[in-house]
Design an enzyme around this catalytic site. Structure first.
Site, PDB file in Angstrom:
ATOM      1  N   GLY A 171      -1.416  65.017  12.044  1.00 27.32           N
ATOM      2  CA  GLY A 171      -0.841  64.020  12.955  1.00 27.32           C
ATOM      3  C   GLY A 171      -1.212  64.329  14.394  1.00 27.32           C
ATOM      4  O   GLY A 171      -1.560  63.438  15.176  1.00 27.32           O
ATOM      5  N   PHE A 176       4.841  61.453  12.259  1.00 24.26           N
ATOM      6  CA  PHE A 176       5.076  62.631  11.421  1.00 24.26           C
ATOM      7  C   PHE A 176       6.311  63.349  11.925  1.00 24.26           C
ATOM      8  O   PHE A 176       6.899  62.972  12.953  1.00 24.26           O
ATOM      9  CB  PHE A 176       3.840  63.558  11.430  1.00 24.26           C
ATOM     10  CG  PHE A 176       3.527  64.148  12.778  1.00 24.26           C
ATOM     11  CD1 PHE A 176       4.050  65.389  13.155  1.00 24.26           C
ATOM     12  CD2 PHE A 176       2.711  63.483  13.683  1.00 24.26           C
ATOM     13  CE1 PHE A 176       3.763  65.943  14.396  1.00 24.26           C
ATOM     14  CE2 PHE A 176       2.407  64.025  14.930  1.00 24.26           C
ATOM     15  CZ  PHE A 176       2.940  65.261  15.289  1.00 24.26           C
ATOM     16  N   GLY A 177       6.699  64.397  11.208  1.00 27.64           N
ATOM     17  CA  GLY A 177       7.796  65.256  11.660  1.00 27.64           C
ATOM     18  C   GLY A 177       9.082  64.491  11.936  1.00 27.64           C
ATOM     19  O   GLY A 177       9.566  63.707  11.110  1.00 27.64           O
ATOM     20  N   LYS A 233       2.580  55.201  20.474  1.00 28.66           N
ATOM     21  CA  LYS A 233       3.259  56.495  20.580  1.00 28.66           C
ATOM     22  C   LYS A 233       2.596  57.332  21.681  1.00 28.66           C
ATOM     23  O   LYS A 233       3.270  57.905  22.530  1.00 28.66           O
ATOM     24  CB  LYS A 233       3.235  57.230  19.228  1.00 28.66           C
ATOM     25  CG  LYS A 233       3.955  58.577  19.292  1.00 28.66           C
ATOM     26  CD  LYS A 233       3.905  59.367  17.989  1.00 28.66           C
ATOM     27  CE  LYS A 233       4.319  60.810  18.253  1.00 28.66           C
ATOM     28  NZ  LYS A 233       4.151  61.707  17.108  1.00 28.66           N
ATOM     29  N   SER A 240      -2.538  72.969  11.836  1.00 29.04           N
ATOM     30  CA  SER A 240      -2.517  72.556  10.442  1.00 29.04           C
ATOM     31  C   SER A 240      -1.986  71.121  10.353  1.00 29.04           C
ATOM     32  O   SER A 240      -1.862  70.561   9.281  1.00 29.04           O
ATOM     33  CB  SER A 240      -1.607  73.489   9.651  1.00 29.04           C
ATOM     34  OG  SER A 240      -0.317  73.466  10.229  1.00 29.04           O
ATOM     35  N   ASP A 292       1.886  73.266  21.073  1.00 32.39           N
ATOM     36  CA  ASP A 292       3.181  73.677  20.557  1.00 32.39           C
ATOM     37  C   ASP A 292       4.215  72.657  21.022  1.00 32.39           C
ATOM     38  O   ASP A 292       4.291  72.347  22.212  1.00 32.39           O
ATOM     39  CB  ASP A 292       3.549  75.083  21.021  1.00 32.39           C
ATOM     40  CG  ASP A 292       4.587  75.695  20.093  1.00 32.39           C
ATOM     41  OD1 ASP A 292       4.420  75.603  18.862  1.00 32.39           O
ATOM     42  OD2 ASP A 292       5.594  76.224  20.592  1.00 32.39           O
ATOM     43  N   GLU A 316       2.652  82.819  15.387  1.00 36.10           N
ATOM     44  CA  GLU A 316       3.550  82.136  16.334  1.00 36.10           C
ATOM     45  C   GLU A 316       4.551  83.147  16.845  1.00 36.10           C
ATOM     46  O   GLU A 316       5.456  83.559  16.131  1.00 36.10           O
ATOM     47  CB  GLU A 316       4.254  80.940  15.672  1.00 36.10           C
ATOM     48  CG  GLU A 316       3.431  79.689  15.816  1.00 36.10           C
ATOM     49  CD  GLU A 316       4.227  78.387  15.812  1.00 36.10           C
ATOM     50  OE1 GLU A 316       5.438  78.387  16.118  1.00 36.10           O
ATOM     51  OE2 GLU A 316       3.609  77.362  15.508  1.00 36.10           O
ATOM     52  N   HIS A 347       5.496  62.724  24.470  1.00 36.83           N
ATOM     53  CA  HIS A 347       5.306  64.069  25.006  1.00 36.83           C
ATOM     54  C   HIS A 347       3.859  64.524  24.875  1.00 36.83           C
ATOM     55  O   HIS A 347       3.241  64.996  25.814  1.00 36.83           O
ATOM     56  CB  HIS A 347       6.251  65.029  24.270  1.00 36.83           C
ATOM     57  CG  HIS A 347       6.171  64.920  22.766  1.00 36.83           C
ATOM     58  ND1 HIS A 347       6.139  63.718  22.112  1.00 36.83           N
ATOM     59  CD2 HIS A 347       6.086  65.863  21.799  1.00 36.83           C
ATOM     60  CE1 HIS A 347       6.051  63.938  20.808  1.00 36.83           C
ATOM     61  NE2 HIS A 347       6.005  65.220  20.587  1.00 36.83           N
TER      62      HIS A 347
HETATM   63  P1  ITT Z   1       0.749  73.700  14.034  1.00 39.28           P
HETATM   64  O1  ITT Z   1       1.661  74.789  14.537  1.00 39.28           O
HETATM   65  O2  ITT Z   1      -0.196  74.131  12.963  1.00 39.28           O
HETATM   66  O3  ITT Z   1       0.036  72.969  15.140  1.00 39.28           O
HETATM   67  P2  ITT Z   1       3.235  72.412  13.374  1.00 39.28           P
HETATM   68  O4  ITT Z   1       3.533  71.062  12.804  1.00 39.28           O
HETATM   69  O5  ITT Z   1       3.928  73.590  12.768  1.00 39.28           O
HETATM   70  O6  ITT Z   1       1.655  72.575  13.342  1.00 39.28           O
HETATM   71  P3  ITT Z   1       4.611  72.924  15.885  1.00 39.28           P
HETATM   72  O7  ITT Z   1       4.897  74.350  15.651  1.00 39.28           O
HETATM   73  O8  ITT Z   1       4.226  72.507  17.262  1.00 39.28           O
HETATM   74  O9  ITT Z   1       3.450  72.379  14.929  1.00 39.28           O
HETATM   75  O10 ITT Z   1       5.726  72.008  15.324  1.00 39.28           O
HETATM   76  C1  ITT Z   1       6.905  71.749  15.855  1.00 39.28           C
HETATM   77  C2  ITT Z   1       7.718  70.887  14.941  1.00 39.28           C
HETATM   78  O11 ITT Z   1       7.975  69.695  15.646  1.00 39.28           O
HETATM   79  C3  ITT Z   1       7.126  70.495  13.598  1.00 39.28           C
HETATM   80  O12 ITT Z   1       8.190  70.406  12.674  1.00 39.28           O
HETATM   81  C4  ITT Z   1       6.540  69.127  13.858  1.00 39.28           C
HETATM   82  O13 ITT Z   1       6.569  68.295  12.709  1.00 39.28           O
HETATM   83  C5  ITT Z   1       7.474  68.603  14.934  1.00 39.28           C
HETATM   84  N1  ITT Z   1       6.728  67.761  15.853  1.00 39.28           N
HETATM   85  C6  ITT Z   1       5.770  68.158  16.726  1.00 39.28           C
HETATM   86  N2  ITT Z   1       5.273  67.097  17.381  1.00 39.28           N
HETATM   87  C7  ITT Z   1       5.942  66.026  16.909  1.00 39.28           C
HETATM   88  C8  ITT Z   1       5.856  64.652  17.164  1.00 39.28           C
HETATM   89  O14 ITT Z   1       4.978  64.155  18.008  1.00 39.28           O
HETATM   90  N3  ITT Z   1       6.684  63.840  16.495  1.00 39.28           N
HETATM   91  C9  ITT Z   1       7.568  64.322  15.618  1.00 39.28           C
HETATM   92  N4  ITT Z   1       7.693  65.588  15.291  1.00 39.28           N
HETATM   93  C10 ITT Z   1       6.889  66.453  15.941  1.00 39.28           C
END
Ligand code: ITT
Length: 179
Positions: free
Chosen positions: A11, A138-139, A159, A8, A64, A33, A164
């Site tokens: 990014g 994002f995130g 990036k 979903s 993930d 999940e 990762h």
């Molecule tokens: P999906 O499960 O639908 O793929 P999600 O955003 O929930 O989307 P994750 O469960 O992998 O995906 O998310 C882990 C968390 O870590 C989530 O809050 C992301 O925003 C964050 N995250 C993952 N990759 C990141 C990145 O490259 N930079 C910053 N935050 C990241």
């Protein structure tokens, strides 16, 4: 070949499209999940479920990822998404602000499944938790600093070169090219 990226998170898709030469189609299927400390286990279970439930034609990719903070015993780790939605990124910074050791890492596991054998590819990047800076990515990107810049201050290309996800996708792309 078309790869169906089950997520979903736009990014993640943006970063994968920058990396892979194959077509990347985003599928917004909400897989279960599972509760686990192991990102690979979570990603493989998601990929298998998504493949079975979305037509079994083109292969699927599930990513993930999580932020693992040393001073917090690896929190939020596999629960990063939950922590972002509940406490929020700013307050994760507040939790670390008083700590002397602000080291952290981002980890990512990409799982590929085509009905045969599931494959996983991992990447990690070390960094430091800082006060939020930048509006890209994002995130947790605004609070994760790597070599002087937060990931939110980097272009997608930059990036990917250090992240990762970039490292996991690079391994995946190599494997795909050989197979
Ligand atoms: P999906 O499960 O639908 O793929 P999600 O955003 O929930 O989307 P994750 O469960 O992998 O995906 O998310 C882990 C968390 O870590 C989530 O809050 C992301 O925003 C964050 N995250 C993952 N990759 C990141 C990145 O490259 N930079 C910053 N935050 C990241």
């Amino acid at each position: 070949m078309t790869i169906r990226f089950v997520t979903s998170n736009e990014g993640k898709v943006r970063e994968a499209r920058e990396y892979l030469t194959d077509d990347v189609e985003q599928i917004d299927y909400d897989y279960t999940e599972i509760q686990s400390d192991d990102l690979a286990e979570i990603a493989v279970a998601g990929a298998k479920e998504a493949f079975e439930e979305t037509g079994r034609d083109d292969p699927v990719l599930v990513d993930d990822a999580g932020l693992f903070v040393d001073a917090l015993g690896g929190f939020p780790g596999p629960y990063s998404s939950y922590a972002e939605d509940t406490v929020g990124v700013e307050r994760v910074w507040n939790l670390v602000e008083q700590e002397e050791n602000r080291r952290a890492k981002f980890r990512c596991v990409v799982a590929y499944y085509d009905g045969d054998e599931a494959r996983t590819f991992e990447g990690a990047v070390p960094g430091r938790i800082v006060a939020p800076r930048g509006d890209g990515g994002f995130g947790y990107d605004p609070i994760f600093e790597h070599e002087g810049a937060t990931m939110a201050e980097m272009s997608t290309e930059r990036k990917n070169a250090v992240s990762h996800r970039g490292r996991a996708l690079a391994k995946f792309a190599d494997w795909l090219a050989e197979n």
